[in-house]
Design a protein around this motif. Structure first.
Motif, mmCIF file in Angstrom:
data_model
loop_
_atom_site.group_PDB
_atom_site.id
_atom_site.type_symbol
_atom_site.label_atom_id
_atom_site.label_comp_id
_atom_site.label_asym_id
_atom_site.label_seq_id
_atom_site.Cartn_x
_atom_site.Cartn_y
_atom_site.Cartn_z
ATOM 1 N N GLU A 55 -13.341 4.624 -10.048
ATOM 2 C CA GLU A 55 -14.434 4.280 -10.951
ATOM 3 C C GLU A 55 -15.086 5.544 -11.503
ATOM 4 O OE1 GLU A 55 -17.923 0.847 -10.947
ATOM 5 O OE2 GLU A 55 -17.046 1.526 -9.060
ATOM 6 N N ILE A 56 -15.289 6.559 -10.673
ATOM 7 C CA ILE A 56 -15.872 7.826 -11.134
ATOM 8 C C ILE A 56 -14.951 8.502 -12.136
ATOM 9 C CG2 ILE A 56 -16.512 10.154 -10.395
ATOM 10 C CD1 ILE A 56 -17.550 8.982 -7.806
ATOM 11 N N LEU A 57 -13.649 8.498 -11.863
ATOM 12 C CA LEU A 57 -12.692 9.128 -12.776
ATOM 13 C C LEU A 57 -12.695 8.451 -14.142
ATOM 14 C CD1 LEU A 57 -9.674 9.724 -10.355
ATOM 15 C CD2 LEU A 57 -11.203 11.448 -11.315
ATOM 16 N N GLN A 58 -12.722 7.119 -14.158
ATOM 17 C CA GLN A 58 -12.751 6.415 -15.438
ATOM 18 C C GLN A 58 -14.036 6.728 -16.205
ATOM 19 O OE1 GLN A 58 -12.096 2.218 -14.656
ATOM 20 N NE2 GLN A 58 -9.896 2.441 -15.012
ATOM 21 N N GLU A 59 -15.169 6.748 -15.480
ATOM 22 C CA GLU A 59 -16.448 7.055 -16.135
ATOM 23 C C GLU A 59 -16.456 8.480 -16.681
ATOM 24 O OE1 GLU A 59 -19.224 6.336 -13.035
ATOM 25 O OE2 GLU A 59 -19.135 4.149 -13.189
ATOM 26 N N SER A 60 -15.661 9.404 -16.075
ATOM 27 C CA SER A 60 -15.619 10.799 -16.520
ATOM 28 C C SER A 60 -14.554 11.038 -17.570
ATOM 29 C CB SER A 60 -15.368 11.716 -15.309
ATOM 30 O OG SER A 60 -16.383 11.567 -14.340
ATOM 31 N N GLY A 61 -13.808 9.999 -17.979
ATOM 32 C CA GLY A 61 -12.834 10.144 -19.046
ATOM 33 C C GLY A 61 -11.432 10.503 -18.596
ATOM 34 N N PHE A 62 -11.078 10.300 -17.334
ATOM 35 C CA PHE A 62 -9.735 10.595 -16.836
ATOM 36 C C PHE A 62 -8.875 9.321 -16.868
ATOM 37 C CE2 PHE A 62 -12.127 14.126 -15.301
ATOM 38 C CZ PHE A 62 -11.225 15.168 -15.120
ATOM 39 N N GLU A 63 -7.553 9.527 -16.998
ATOM 40 C CA GLU A 63 -6.605 8.416 -16.930
ATOM 41 C C GLU A 63 -6.266 8.201 -15.453
ATOM 42 O OE1 GLU A 63 -3.259 9.185 -19.367
ATOM 43 O OE2 GLU A 63 -4.440 9.564 -21.177
ATOM 44 N N ALA A 64 -7.022 7.347 -14.777
ATOM 45 C CA ALA A 64 -6.928 7.208 -13.325
ATOM 46 C C ALA A 64 -5.969 6.099 -12.932
ATOM 47 C CB ALA A 64 -8.312 6.929 -12.741
ATOM 48 N N ARG A 65 -5.273 6.335 -11.817
ATOM 49 C CA ARG A 65 -4.423 5.305 -11.217
ATOM 50 C C ARG A 65 -4.490 5.474 -9.708
ATOM 51 N NH1 ARG A 65 1.372 4.500 -10.006
ATOM 52 N NH2 ARG A 65 1.771 6.699 -10.480
ATOM 53 N N GLY A 66 -4.572 4.349 -8.959
ATOM 54 C CA GLY A 66 -4.677 4.409 -7.509
ATOM 55 C C GLY A 66 -3.609 3.596 -6.829
ATOM 56 N N ILE A 67 -3.259 4.009 -5.587
ATOM 57 C CA ILE A 67 -2.318 3.243 -4.769
ATOM 58 C C ILE A 67 -2.913 3.105 -3.372
ATOM 59 C CG2 ILE A 67 -0.290 4.008 -6.052
ATOM 60 C CD1 ILE A 67 0.271 5.888 -3.635
ATOM 61 N N ASP A 68 -2.572 2.016 -2.706
ATOM 62 C CA ASP A 68 -3.040 1.796 -1.338
ATOM 63 C C ASP A 68 -2.085 0.796 -0.682
ATOM 64 O OD1 ASP A 68 -6.126 2.311 0.023
ATOM 65 O OD2 ASP A 68 -4.762 0.907 1.014
ATOM 66 N N LEU A 69 -1.956 0.898 0.651
ATOM 67 C CA LEU A 69 -1.092 -0.014 1.396
ATOM 68 C C LEU A 69 -1.811 -1.290 1.798
ATOM 69 C CD1 LEU A 69 0.783 2.487 3.752
ATOM 70 C CD2 LEU A 69 1.739 1.240 1.812
ATOM 71 N N ASP A 70 -3.159 -1.254 1.889
ATOM 72 C CA ASP A 70 -3.913 -2.388 2.407
ATOM 73 C C ASP A 70 -4.202 -3.382 1.282
ATOM 74 O OD1 ASP A 70 -5.625 -3.286 4.918
ATOM 75 O OD2 ASP A 70 -6.875 -3.586 3.149
ATOM 76 N N GLN A 71 -3.796 -4.637 1.488
ATOM 77 C CA GLN A 71 -3.978 -5.666 0.470
ATOM 78 C C GLN A 71 -5.451 -5.985 0.247
ATOM 79 O OE1 GLN A 71 -1.528 -6.812 -1.452
ATOM 80 N NE2 GLN A 71 -3.039 -7.948 -2.638
ATOM 81 N N GLY A 72 -6.246 -5.963 1.343
ATOM 82 C CA GLY A 72 -7.681 -6.243 1.192
ATOM 83 C C GLY A 72 -8.365 -5.227 0.307
ATOM 84 N N MET A 73 -7.991 -3.958 0.420
ATOM 85 C CA MET A 73 -8.569 -2.918 -0.436
ATOM 86 C C MET A 73 -8.162 -3.132 -1.890
ATOM 87 S SD MET A 73 -10.411 -1.006 1.426
ATOM 88 C CE MET A 73 -10.648 -0.359 3.078
ATOM 89 N N LEU A 74 -6.910 -3.484 -2.109
ATOM 90 C CA LEU A 74 -6.444 -3.706 -3.474
ATOM 91 C C LEU A 74 -7.158 -4.886 -4.131
ATOM 92 C CD1 LEU A 74 -2.613 -3.119 -2.962
ATOM 93 C CD2 LEU A 74 -4.258 -1.579 -4.041
ATOM 94 N N GLU A 75 -7.472 -5.909 -3.338
ATOM 95 C CA GLU A 75 -8.223 -7.041 -3.891
ATOM 96 C C GLU A 75 -9.604 -6.597 -4.364
ATOM 97 O OE1 GLU A 75 -8.277 -10.021 -0.912
ATOM 98 O OE2 GLU A 75 -6.159 -10.551 -1.119
ATOM 99 N N ALA A 76 -10.234 -5.677 -3.617
ATOM 100 C CA ALA A 76 -11.541 -5.162 -4.037
ATOM 101 C C ALA A 76 -11.423 -4.410 -5.353
ATOM 102 C CB ALA A 76 -12.122 -4.253 -2.943
ATOM 103 N N CYS A 77 -10.342 -3.628 -5.534
ATOM 104 C CA CYS A 77 -10.129 -2.905 -6.797
ATOM 105 C C CYS A 77 -9.849 -3.872 -7.941
ATOM 106 C CB CYS A 77 -8.972 -1.916 -6.638
ATOM 107 S SG CYS A 77 -9.309 -0.535 -5.532
ATOM 108 N N ASN A 78 -9.002 -4.871 -7.684
ATOM 109 C CA ASN A 78 -8.676 -5.836 -8.740
ATOM 110 C C ASN A 78 -9.892 -6.617 -9.197
ATOM 111 O OD1 ASN A 78 -5.995 -5.035 -8.620
ATOM 112 N ND2 ASN A 78 -5.458 -6.580 -7.089
ATOM 113 N N ALA A 79 -10.811 -6.893 -8.235
ATOM 114 C CA ALA A 79 -12.028 -7.625 -8.605
ATOM 115 C C ALA A 79 -12.875 -6.836 -9.598
ATOM 116 C CB ALA A 79 -12.843 -7.950 -7.346
ATOM 117 N N LEU A 80 -12.766 -5.509 -9.570
ATOM 118 C CA LEU A 80 -13.516 -4.651 -10.489
ATOM 119 C C LEU A 80 -12.640 -4.183 -11.658
ATOM 120 C CD1 LEU A 80 -15.414 -2.481 -7.847
ATOM 121 C CD2 LEU A 80 -16.340 -4.360 -9.202
ATOM 122 N N HIS A 81 -11.411 -4.753 -11.778
ATOM 123 C CA HIS A 81 -10.487 -4.418 -12.870
ATOM 124 C C HIS A 81 -10.151 -2.930 -12.874
ATOM 125 C CE1 HIS A 81 -11.260 -8.455 -14.324
ATOM 126 N NE2 HIS A 81 -12.558 -8.207 -14.338
#
Length: 523
Positions: A55-81
């Motif tokens: 979220e900080i990277l997007q707000e600062s103008g970077f082309e951000a992409r994240g990866i994670d193994l935990d499905q629960g964490m990914l659901e939190a990211c998807n909820a915030l698009h």
């Protein structure tokens, strides 16, 4: 480990999203110059978690992409698009092209993997970074003794602590041009604290650290990053330990000075007692001189009395001769009687003078006895104060030299600090959790389906349901707040509709407050 366990674990122990985002702003001075070097700044966040850094990277103008193994964490990211997907860190880096990324970051992932995997991660990051690109790795700081011996092992997925010297050497050995160590999250007031406690040394060294490693680039490009790389950040164990030792030395020096001042006062008091004793001795000597003078006067008076008695005997002899010669000379007889009368008057006068002299002699003997008694008492008091001063000096010396004093002093300071911290912890917890709970309820109220599901589950726990309902009503989340006429000042936002939901201690406090208000309103 269940599907949502790790996300719930992070929510409970790591902190809120707002707190983590605020902490991660420390890296903005490092990444801002990248935008002046590259029009496109693709970045990859390894182990992105709930997506605060994305979220900080997007707000600062970077082309951000994240990866994670935990499905629960990914659901939190998807909820915030947020752009996050499931994947393993090293495998994902291997799929990227050379010099394709401006930034690679990994917050609290290094301690989760074997060291061989960490070596591969650092090497792959160096390969995919553009010139002057940055690798940011954040990890728990084992310099903090509480973190290194206890808090680190709260996370069941941790492998082992990674000392910052090891991670610094790994990045430098792999080929990064320069390395920056950031110690993070220490209490901000600790840097300017006038006094460092033992608890500060044990538990308040920077609990996290980060290694910011930069890939080689032309000197002009590298110069853009000089300012953040030159700035010092955080508190080390050595720094706090040295400050604690210096504070302890100052306290010991102050104690020695206080003891020295006490000894000086005692010596002065002893000197005063000795001076008073000397004065009393001089008074006693003067009394002896006066007594001797009175004795001499008494002896002189006795001599005069003896002379008077001798004269009386001579007069009596002369009277006997006069009586024999009375017939011959009446004139001589009259003269003899006149002389006899004079001698009697002198004898009476001498006797009257002797009476006050004897009384004075008795009075001086009493004064001499009182003076000697006062002298003995003064000597006893002087001896007592001298013994007490010696005892105080011995006690003070034993106290300063005792091992227990040196050992228990830090412990007493720790106990005092713990008592203070105990009083603060409940207030800090309420101030942190109430705003967070308010925001959670507002988000749930905005989602009818989620609200319905939670209400069905909460009704299975009536007491918890009532507390949350009161909490929401008090903050206007479910409707207007009921107003109680008898509510004490400062409690309008916490009406109590059902005292049966409170603990016995809370009911007693409510009753006492109500009675106090009634007594105050009574005429």
């Amino acid at each position: 480990m269940t599907k949502h366990f790790y996300r719930a674990f992070e929510e409970c122990l790591r902190g809120s999203r707002e707190l983590i985002k605020e902490r991660q702003t420390v890296y903005l001075p490092f990444i801002e110059p990248l935008k002046t070097l590259y029009t496109s700044c693709p970045t990859l966040d390894l182990g992105c978690g709930r997506g605060e850094w994305l979220e900080i990277l997007q707000e600062s103008g970077f082309e951000a992409r994240g990866i994670d193994l935990d499905q629960g964490m990914l659901e939190a990211c998807n909820a915030l698009h947020l752009p996050a997907e499931q994947g393993e860190a090293v495998d994902t880096l291997r799929l990227l092209a050379d010099e394709s990324q401006a930034l690679v970051s990994g917050f609290h992932i290094a301690e989760h993997m074997p060291f061989e995997n960490l070596q591969q991660l650092v090497a792959e990051a160096l390969r995919v970074l553009k010139p002057a690109g940055l690798l940011i790795l954040e990890s728990p700081n084992a310099e903090n003794l509480l973190v290194g011996t206890n808090n680190f092992y709260l996370d069941p997925t941790h492998e082992r602590p990674i000392p910052h010297l090891l991670l610094s050497f790994l990045t430098e050995h792999t080929g990064f041009a320069r390395i920056k160590l950031l110690r993070l999250q220490e209490p901000p007031e600790l840097a300017k604290a006038k006094r460092i406690t033992l608890m500060d040394v044990l538990a308040r060294v920077s609990p996290d650290y980060a290694i910011v490693a930069q890939k080689e680039a032309p000197a002009k490009q590298m110069a853009l990053f000089d300012q953040p790389f030159d700035k010092e950040c955080g508190l080390s164990l050595d720094t706090l330990a040295n400050r604690y030792d210096n504070d302890l030395q100052r306290e010991l020096q102050g104690l020695k000075e206080t003891t020295s001042e006490t000894e000086t006062v005692l010596y002065r008091q002893l000197e005063q007692v000795q001076a008073q004793t000397k004065q009393l001795q001089e008074m006693a000597d003067n009394t002896d001189v006066i007594l001797n003078q009175f004795r001499l006067q008494l002896e002189n008076t006795g001599s005069r009395i003896e002379k008077a008695e001798s004269r009386d005997r001579e007069i009596e002899a002369a009277l006997r001769g006069s009586i024999a010669r009375t017939i011959q000379a009446e004139i001589k007889q009259a003269a003899a009687e006149s002389a006899n009368e004079t001698l009697r008057q002198q004898t009476q006068q001498a006797t009257e003078e002797l009476i006050p002299l004897r009384a004075q002699t008795h009075q001086f003997e009493l004064q001499l006895q009182q003076s000697r008694q006062q002298l003995n008492e003064a000597q006893q008091r002087a001896h007592h104060w001298q013994l007490q001063a010696n005892a105080y000096e011995t006690q003070a010396k034993n106290l300063l030299d005792s091992t227990s004093w040196r050992i228990t002093k830090p412990l007493r300071l720790v106990i005092t600090s713990l008592r203070r911290v105990k009083g603060w912890s409940s207030q800090i917890t309420r101030r942190l959790l109430r705003p967070l709970l308010t925001r959670i309820i507002r988000r749930i109220m905005a989602r009818p389906e989620l609200k319905r599901q939670l209400l069905n589950r909460l009704r299975q726990h009536p007491i918890l349901f009532q507390h949350l309902k009161l909490f929401a009503l008090n903050r206007g989340l479910l409707g207007p707040v009921p107003i109680q006429a008898s509510s004490p000042q400062g409690m309008e936002n916490d009406p109590i509709e059902d005292l049966s939901l409170l603990t016995s201690r809370a009911r007693r406090i409510h009753t006492q407050l109500k009675k106090t208000i009634q007594d105050k309103d009574a005429p």
